[in-house]
Design a protein around this motif. Structure first.
Motif, mmCIF file in Angstrom:
data_model
loop_
_atom_site.group_PDB
_atom_site.id
_atom_site.type_symbol
_atom_site.label_atom_id
_atom_site.label_comp_id
_atom_site.label_asym_id
_atom_site.label_seq_id
_atom_site.Cartn_x
_atom_site.Cartn_y
_atom_site.Cartn_z
ATOM 1 N N TYR A 276 0.799 -1.231 0.000
ATOM 2 C CA TYR A 276 0.000 0.000 0.000
ATOM 3 C C TYR A 276 0.826 1.273 0.000
ATOM 4 O O TYR A 276 0.267 2.370 0.051
ATOM 5 C CB TYR A 276 -0.910 0.006 1.227
ATOM 6 C CG TYR A 276 -1.904 -1.128 1.264
ATOM 7 C CD1 TYR A 276 -3.058 -1.091 0.488
ATOM 8 C CD2 TYR A 276 -1.685 -2.246 2.065
ATOM 9 C CE1 TYR A 276 -3.966 -2.132 0.506
ATOM 10 C CE2 TYR A 276 -2.588 -3.289 2.091
ATOM 11 C CZ TYR A 276 -3.728 -3.239 1.321
ATOM 12 O OH TYR A 276 -4.630 -4.276 1.337
ATOM 13 N N VAL A 277 2.134 1.164 -0.066
ATOM 14 C CA VAL A 277 3.007 2.308 0.162
ATOM 15 C C VAL A 277 2.688 3.501 -0.738
ATOM 16 O O VAL A 277 2.421 4.606 -0.252
ATOM 17 C CB VAL A 277 4.485 1.898 -0.006
ATOM 18 C CG1 VAL A 277 5.386 3.128 0.005
ATOM 19 C CG2 VAL A 277 4.888 0.934 1.095
ATOM 20 N N LYS A 278 2.754 3.332 -2.039
ATOM 21 C CA LYS A 278 2.553 4.460 -2.954
ATOM 22 C C LYS A 278 1.145 5.037 -2.835
ATOM 23 O O LYS A 278 0.951 6.262 -2.832
ATOM 24 C CB LYS A 278 2.842 4.027 -4.391
ATOM 25 C CG LYS A 278 4.295 3.673 -4.644
ATOM 26 C CD LYS A 278 4.534 3.238 -6.085
ATOM 27 C CE LYS A 278 5.994 2.883 -6.324
ATOM 28 N NZ LYS A 278 6.237 2.428 -7.720
ATOM 29 N N GLN A 279 0.170 4.164 -2.725
ATOM 30 C CA GLN A 279 -1.216 4.598 -2.611
ATOM 31 C C GLN A 279 -1.433 5.398 -1.332
ATOM 32 O O GLN A 279 -2.043 6.477 -1.343
ATOM 33 C CB GLN A 279 -2.129 3.370 -2.631
ATOM 34 C CG GLN A 279 -3.612 3.672 -2.704
ATOM 35 C CD GLN A 279 -4.424 2.383 -2.757
ATOM 36 O OE1 GLN A 279 -4.035 1.364 -2.195
ATOM 37 N NE2 GLN A 279 -5.551 2.428 -3.429
ATOM 38 N N VAL A 280 -0.908 4.887 -0.227
ATOM 39 C CA VAL A 280 -1.094 5.556 1.062
ATOM 40 C C VAL A 280 -0.356 6.886 1.115
ATOM 41 O O VAL A 280 -0.910 7.902 1.557
ATOM 42 C CB VAL A 280 -0.633 4.635 2.209
ATOM 43 C CG1 VAL A 280 -0.430 5.430 3.491
ATOM 44 C CG2 VAL A 280 -1.651 3.528 2.436
ATOM 45 N N LEU A 281 0.898 6.919 0.670
ATOM 46 C CA LEU A 281 1.658 8.161 0.721
ATOM 47 C C LEU A 281 1.035 9.238 -0.161
ATOM 48 O O LEU A 281 1.099 10.431 0.162
ATOM 49 C CB LEU A 281 3.107 7.910 0.323
ATOM 50 C CG LEU A 281 3.939 7.084 1.315
ATOM 51 C CD1 LEU A 281 5.371 6.901 0.804
ATOM 52 C CD2 LEU A 281 3.944 7.720 2.696
ATOM 53 N N ASP A 282 0.422 8.834 -1.250
ATOM 54 C CA ASP A 282 -0.285 9.798 -2.105
ATOM 55 C C ASP A 282 -1.473 10.399 -1.360
ATOM 56 O O ASP A 282 -1.689 11.622 -1.403
ATOM 57 C CB ASP A 282 -0.752 9.119 -3.391
ATOM 58 C CG ASP A 282 -1.524 10.066 -4.293
ATOM 59 O OD1 ASP A 282 -0.945 11.082 -4.743
ATOM 60 O OD2 ASP A 282 -2.718 9.814 -4.545
ATOM 61 N N LEU A 283 -2.223 9.554 -0.657
ATOM 62 C CA LEU A 283 -3.367 10.054 0.111
ATOM 63 C C LEU A 283 -2.904 10.935 1.267
ATOM 64 O O LEU A 283 -3.511 11.977 1.547
ATOM 65 C CB LEU A 283 -4.187 8.880 0.642
ATOM 66 C CG LEU A 283 -4.915 8.033 -0.407
ATOM 67 C CD1 LEU A 283 -5.531 6.793 0.233
ATOM 68 C CD2 LEU A 283 -6.000 8.856 -1.095
ATOM 69 N N VAL A 284 -1.828 10.539 1.927
ATOM 70 C CA VAL A 284 -1.301 11.322 3.050
ATOM 71 C C VAL A 284 -0.852 12.705 2.589
ATOM 72 O O VAL A 284 -1.061 13.706 3.286
ATOM 73 C CB VAL A 284 -0.130 10.570 3.718
ATOM 74 C CG1 VAL A 284 0.625 11.482 4.673
ATOM 75 C CG2 VAL A 284 -0.643 9.341 4.455
ATOM 76 N N SER A 285 -0.249 12.769 1.402
ATOM 77 C CA SER A 285 0.270 14.041 0.899
ATOM 78 C C SER A 285 -0.821 15.076 0.679
ATOM 79 O O SER A 285 -0.557 16.289 0.652
ATOM 80 C CB SER A 285 1.032 13.815 -0.416
ATOM 81 O OG SER A 285 0.140 13.473 -1.473
ATOM 82 N N LYS A 286 -2.062 14.630 0.555
ATOM 83 C CA LYS A 286 -3.185 15.544 0.305
ATOM 84 C C LYS A 286 -3.853 16.009 1.587
ATOM 85 O O LYS A 286 -4.788 16.805 1.550
ATOM 86 C CB LYS A 286 -4.199 14.859 -0.616
ATOM 87 C CG LYS A 286 -3.612 14.548 -1.994
ATOM 88 C CD LYS A 286 -4.544 13.714 -2.844
ATOM 89 C CE LYS A 286 -3.886 13.375 -4.188
ATOM 90 N NZ LYS A 286 -4.717 12.472 -5.017
ATOM 91 N N GLY A 287 -3.386 15.479 2.732
ATOM 92 C CA GLY A 287 -3.866 15.953 4.021
ATOM 93 C C GLY A 287 -5.108 15.244 4.520
ATOM 94 O O GLY A 287 -5.808 14.549 3.771
ATOM 95 N N GLY A 288 -5.368 15.396 5.820
ATOM 96 C CA GLY A 288 -6.593 14.880 6.416
ATOM 97 C C GLY A 288 -6.512 13.474 6.964
ATOM 98 O O GLY A 288 -7.476 12.976 7.541
ATOM 99 N N VAL A 289 -5.349 12.793 6.794
ATOM 100 C CA VAL A 289 -5.192 11.442 7.324
ATOM 101 C C VAL A 289 -4.653 11.546 8.747
ATOM 102 O O VAL A 289 -3.565 12.072 8.977
ATOM 103 C CB VAL A 289 -4.243 10.584 6.460
ATOM 104 C CG1 VAL A 289 -4.073 9.201 7.076
ATOM 105 C CG2 VAL A 289 -4.783 10.463 5.037
#
Length: 388
Positions: A276-289
């Motif tokens: 899940y690394v790339k998917q998760v880091l992309d979501l984290v970069s957009k904030g709110g996690v």
């Protein structure tokens, strides 16, 4: 200190501002602990892991309802060890161990693939078990928001079969590529007499990095936040002691078609763990996690609460995602209770993100045609995990 023990216990690393808990597994009974150390002004984490593996599985045709205890895993013994460890090393918990380095933290995680290797021996499928190995560690450390930097592997066998070892290492390389990290090195150990002919075991360690002001630790989670589930690729790499017991009791073989599916049982069980690394880091970069839980041994029941502040629990919408056929077969063939399934397997959700309601709406609205995200529940006042 709130300590819990789960079936097929695994290591939980001490992490800054992360609530201590035990609750991860991978098909072996793995008991681990982390000890905070201070040396010359530097504080870090010493992680020690120990595995209790089943030497085999007795085929049963009794049709009894199965549990982890039936599969050879003594949860009570694990709980007792957790209690004793807590007296010696009160600083334990989290999915990864954090070590301060300037304005950042190095985040480390280590794991194996458990008794899933026994199915690799039987099926001859060796080129994906390395992906499982990488996944189990990198999926842990990414829950802190850390980007994996490098991976180290350990391959142990009684007699080195170069062709098999090459396939295993190829899988590790593939897993590192999926994680955007480097296979930095490893160890190959040939130990005659310790393993049966054709057998091997694997373990590995991943190290990543995250800025101190960007660490995700769940401390700001509040009631009303939303649980977003990312789908698993199947059983992943935990619970295989119970899986193998179910298979023996079912009367089916690995070559048989999976009931309710269009693939063989072997293909379903050997599907490599999702990374899940790339998917998760992309979501984290957009904030709110605000927090993340890697759903391995302990399932939803033990893993999700690990990231919550005291006084909060999770309410899961049971029918908010499609449970894969392999879990339906395991439950039916093993006559496994719902509570045992939820505490053992990922049930089709391999990673859970705790996000603000606004972030949840954004994620669900902007998901692509190939992306699958599910609103699987919400944070509530209380304790533990309840189901609708």
């Amino acid at each position: 200190m709130n300590l819990t023990a789960c079936a097929e216990l695994s290591r939980c690393f001490a992490a800054a501002s992360v609530k201590p808990n035990f609750g991860k597994s991978n098909g072996t009974a793995t008991i681990s602990h982390s000890i905070h150390n201070s040396f010359n002004g530097f504080s870090g984490v010493l992680s020690v892991s120990r595995s209790m593996k089943n030497n085999g599985m007795v085929a049963e045709a009794s049709g009894q309802a199965l549990t982890y205890r039936d599969a050879g895993v003594d949860i009570d013994a694990g709980s007792e060890l957790v209690r004793r460890i807590a007296k010696m090393a009160p600083g334990i918990g989290g999915f990864g161990g954090l070590f301060p380095l300037g304005d950042s933290y190095l985040v480390a995680g280590t794991d194996g693939v458990g008794t899933k290797v026994m199915l690799a021996f039987e099926t001859g499928i060796h080129d994906t078990i390395g992906i499982d190995l990488v996944a189990m560690s990198v999926n842990d450390i990414v829950t802190s928001g850390a980007k994996p930097l490098f991976f180290l592997d350990y391959f142990a066998t009684g007699h080195l079969d170069v062709d098999v070892a090459e396939k295993v290492i190829k899988g590790i390389v593939d897993g590192c590529k999926q994680s955007d990290c480097v296979l930095l090195g490893g160890e190959t150990a040939e130990m005659p007499g310790l393993y049966k002919e054709g057998e091997y075991d694997l373990s590995g360690c991943a190290v990543g990095i995250v800025k101190k002001d960007s660490v995700i630790n769940g401390s700001n989670i509040v009631a009303g936040d939303i649980l977003i589930g990312l789908p698993s690729s199947g059983v992943h790499s935990n619970g295989f002691s119970l899986v193998r017991r179910v298979l023996a009791q079912s009367g089916l073989s690995l070559k048989d078609q999976l009931p309710g599916g269009d693939i063989t049982i072997a293909e379903a069980l050997m599907a490599p763990t999702a990374i899940y690394v790339k998917q998760v880091l992309d979501l984290v970069s957009k904030g709110g996690v605000k927090g993340m839980a890697h759903i391995t041994g302990g399932g939803f029941t033990d893993n999700i609460p690990r990231v919550f502040p005291d006084g909060l629990g999770a309410f899961i919408y049971k029918d908010s995602w499609e449970v894969p056929a392999v879990f339906k077969w395991l439950q039916e063939a093993g006559k496994i209770e719902d509570s045992e399934m939820r505490r053992t397997f990922n049930m089709g959700i391999g990673m859970v993100l705790i996000v603000t309601p606004e972030t949840a709406n954004r994620i669900l609205e902007k998901r692509g045609e190939t992306e699958k995200f599910y609103r699987i529940g919400e944070v509530i006042s209380g304790k533990g995990v309840t189901y609708s």
